[in-house]
Design a protein around this motif. Structure first.
Motif, PDB file in Angstrom:
ATOM      1  N   GLY A   1       0.816  -1.217   0.000  1.00 38.10           N
ATOM      2  CA  GLY A   1       0.000   0.000   0.000  1.00 38.10           C
ATOM      3  C   GLY A   1       0.845   1.262   0.000  1.00 38.10           C
ATOM      4  N   LEU A   2       1.972   1.212   0.684  1.00 40.89           N
ATOM      5  CA  LEU A   2       2.871   2.370   0.719  1.00 40.89           C
ATOM      6  C   LEU A   2       3.616   2.534  -0.604  1.00 40.89           C
ATOM      7  N   VAL A   3       4.081   1.435  -1.167  1.00 41.97           N
ATOM      8  CA  VAL A   3       4.799   1.499  -2.446  1.00 41.97           C
ATOM      9  C   VAL A   3       3.887   2.054  -3.541  1.00 41.97           C
ATOM     10  N   ALA A   4       2.633   1.676  -3.521  1.00 43.32           N
ATOM     11  CA  ALA A   4       1.693   2.143  -4.542  1.00 43.32           C
ATOM     12  C   ALA A   4       1.598   3.662  -4.581  1.00 43.32           C
ATOM     13  N   THR A   5       1.773   4.303  -3.449  1.00 45.54           N
ATOM     14  CA  THR A   5       1.659   5.768  -3.418  1.00 45.54           C
ATOM     15  C   THR A   5       2.860   6.461  -4.054  1.00 45.54           C
ATOM     16  N   LEU A   6       3.906   5.730  -4.408  1.00 44.98           N
ATOM     17  CA  LEU A   6       5.076   6.324  -5.047  1.00 44.98           C
ATOM     18  C   LEU A   6       4.843   6.613  -6.530  1.00 44.98           C
ATOM     19  N   GLN A   7       3.781   6.051  -7.103  1.00 48.44           N
ATOM     20  CA  GLN A   7       3.450   6.328  -8.502  1.00 48.44           C
ATOM     21  C   GLN A   7       3.041   7.792  -8.656  1.00 48.44           C
ATOM     22  N   THR A   8       3.256   8.335  -9.841  1.00 53.71           N
ATOM     23  CA  THR A   8       2.968   9.761 -10.043  1.00 53.71           C
ATOM     24  C   THR A   8       1.645  10.022 -10.753  1.00 53.71           C
ATOM     25  N   SER A   9       1.012   9.010 -11.304  1.00 53.02           N
ATOM     26  CA  SER A   9      -0.258   9.207 -11.996  1.00 53.02           C
ATOM     27  C   SER A   9      -1.400   9.247 -10.985  1.00 53.02           C
ATOM     28  N   THR A  10      -2.629   9.367 -11.487  1.00 50.17           N
ATOM     29  CA  THR A  10      -3.797   9.450 -10.615  1.00 50.17           C
ATOM     30  C   THR A  10      -4.135   8.086 -10.006  1.00 50.17           C
ATOM     31  N   PHE A  11      -4.837   8.113  -8.889  1.00 49.49           N
ATOM     32  CA  PHE A  11      -5.201   6.892  -8.162  1.00 49.49           C
ATOM     33  C   PHE A  11      -5.919   5.898  -9.074  1.00 49.49           C
ATOM     34  N   GLY A  12      -6.950   6.355  -9.776  1.00 50.08           N
ATOM     35  CA  GLY A  12      -7.746   5.450 -10.610  1.00 50.08           C
ATOM     36  C   GLY A  12      -6.925   4.769 -11.685  1.00 50.08           C
ATOM     37  N   ARG A  13      -6.108   5.547 -12.376  1.00 50.79           N
ATOM     38  CA  ARG A  13      -5.293   4.983 -13.447  1.00 50.79           C
ATOM     39  C   ARG A  13      -4.244   4.017 -12.881  1.00 50.79           C
ATOM     40  N   VAL A  14      -3.590   4.410 -11.797  1.00 51.84           N
ATOM     41  CA  VAL A  14      -2.556   3.568 -11.192  1.00 51.84           C
ATOM     42  C   VAL A  14      -3.147   2.246 -10.697  1.00 51.84           C
ATOM     43  N   PHE A  15      -4.257   2.294  -9.981  1.00 54.20           N
ATOM     44  CA  PHE A  15      -4.802   1.058  -9.430  1.00 54.20           C
ATOM     45  C   PHE A  15      -5.445   0.186 -10.494  1.00 54.20           C
ATOM     46  N   ALA A  16      -5.976   0.782 -11.547  1.00 57.82           N
ATOM     47  CA  ALA A  16      -6.455  -0.021 -12.677  1.00 57.82           C
ATOM     48  C   ALA A  16      -5.273  -0.717 -13.337  1.00 57.82           C
ATOM     49  N   GLY A  17      -4.175   0.005 -13.497  1.00 56.43           N
ATOM     50  CA  GLY A  17      -2.956  -0.601 -14.051  1.00 56.43           C
ATOM     51  C   GLY A  17      -2.431  -1.710 -13.169  1.00 56.43           C
ATOM     52  N   TYR A  18      -2.422  -1.475 -11.849  1.00 60.12           N
ATOM     53  CA  TYR A  18      -1.991  -2.517 -10.916  1.00 60.12           C
ATOM     54  C   TYR A  18      -2.842  -3.772 -11.084  1.00 60.12           C
ATOM     55  N   GLY A  19      -4.138  -3.576 -11.254  1.00 57.27           N
ATOM     56  CA  GLY A  19      -5.023  -4.729 -11.413  1.00 57.27           C
ATOM     57  C   GLY A  19      -4.588  -5.626 -12.554  1.00 57.27           C
ATOM     58  N   GLY A  20      -4.298  -5.015 -13.692  1.00 54.48           N
ATOM     59  CA  GLY A  20      -3.860  -5.795 -14.842  1.00 54.48           C
ATOM     60  C   GLY A  20      -2.508  -6.441 -14.635  1.00 54.48           C
ATOM     61  N   ILE A  21      -1.575  -5.681 -14.122  1.00 58.40           N
ATOM     62  CA  ILE A  21      -0.225  -6.209 -13.901  1.00 58.40           C
ATOM     63  C   ILE A  21      -0.250  -7.309 -12.848  1.00 58.40           C
ATOM     64  N   PHE A  22      -1.072  -7.143 -11.814  1.00 59.74           N
ATOM     65  CA  PHE A  22      -1.151  -8.158 -10.764  1.00 59.74           C
ATOM     66  C   PHE A  22      -1.756  -9.458 -11.284  1.00 59.74           C
ATOM     67  N   ILE A  23      -2.669  -9.373 -12.233  1.00 61.10           N
ATOM     68  CA  ILE A  23      -3.218 -10.596 -12.821  1.00 61.10           C
ATOM     69  C   ILE A  23      -2.085 -11.410 -13.443  1.00 61.10           C
ATOM     70  N   VAL A  24      -1.273 -10.743 -14.244  1.00 61.47           N
ATOM     71  CA  VAL A  24      -0.166 -11.424 -14.915  1.00 61.47           C
ATOM     72  C   VAL A  24       0.869 -11.899 -13.898  1.00 61.47           C
ATOM     73  N   PHE A  25       1.225 -11.031 -12.951  1.00 53.84           N
ATOM     74  CA  PHE A  25       2.230 -11.391 -11.951  1.00 53.84           C
ATOM     75  C   PHE A  25       1.754 -12.561 -11.087  1.00 53.84           C
ATOM     76  N   SER A  26       0.456 -12.618 -10.808  1.00 56.01           N
ATOM     77  CA  SER A  26      -0.091 -13.718 -10.005  1.00 56.01           C
ATOM     78  C   SER A  26       0.065 -15.052 -10.724  1.00 56.01           C
ATOM     79  N   ILE A  27      -0.112 -15.062 -12.033  1.00 56.59           N
ATOM     80  CA  ILE A  27       0.084 -16.289 -12.801  1.00 56.59           C
ATOM     81  C   ILE A  27       1.543 -16.715 -12.731  1.00 56.59           C
ATOM     82  N   VAL A  28       2.448 -15.755 -12.892  1.00 57.05           N
ATOM     83  CA  VAL A  28       3.883 -16.053 -12.816  1.00 57.05           C
ATOM     84  C   VAL A  28       4.240 -16.561 -11.426  1.00 57.05           C
ATOM     85  N   TRP A  29       3.764 -15.881 -10.385  1.00 58.38           N
ATOM     86  CA  TRP A  29       4.049 -16.277  -8.996  1.00 58.38           C
ATOM     87  C   TRP A  29       3.564 -17.702  -8.740  1.00 58.38           C
ATOM     88  N   ALA A  30       2.327 -17.981  -9.143  1.00 63.51           N
ATOM     89  CA  ALA A  30       1.754 -19.306  -8.904  1.00 63.51           C
ATOM     90  C   ALA A  30       2.538 -20.388  -9.651  1.00 63.51           C
TER      91      ALA A  30
END
Length: 109
Positions: A46-75
């Motif tokens: 949660g703290l690292v996420a605030t280091l992004q410079t874009s808006t909350f909505g755009r950043v967290f939507a982007g995180y959602g997509g990246i986390f989907i892919v990263f979760s597959i890799v992690w698993a």
């Protein structure tokens, strides 16, 4: 853009890693300390996420997509998950969408 991608990857490690530790603590009957470490990692995410410079909505939507892919890799690495062709196709489509949403305007000026 490089800094932004670095923060996304760092956040992925803490969010997916923390979630995984909580998961194996509860589902895998592991030590409470594994669960606590997972929770701490989720707070750091949660703290690292605030280091992004874009808006909350755009950043967290982007995180959602990246986390989907990263979760597959992690698993696949840590949990024995075997992605199939649909996982790979979906991951590529998701990443294309995320990169268009987050970074295309930098190249279209």
């Amino acid at each position: 853009m490089i800094k932004s991608i670095f923060y996304f990857l760092l956040a992925c490690i803490f969010e997916v890693g923390g979630g995984y530790l909580v998961w194996i603590w509860i589902k895998g009957d592991r030590s409470l300390w594994i669960g606590i470490l997972g929770m701490v990692m989720l707070i750091v995410y949660g703290l690292v996420a605030t280091l992004q410079t874009s808006t909350f909505g755009r950043v967290f939507a982007g995180y959602g997509g990246i986390f989907i892919v990263f979760s597959i890799v992690w698993a696949a690495i840590f949990d024995g998950f075997k992605p199939d062709r649909f996982d790979y196709i979906g991951a590529v489509l998701i990443l294309i969408g995320v990169f268009i949403m987050l970074y295309a305007r930098n190249f279209m000026r």
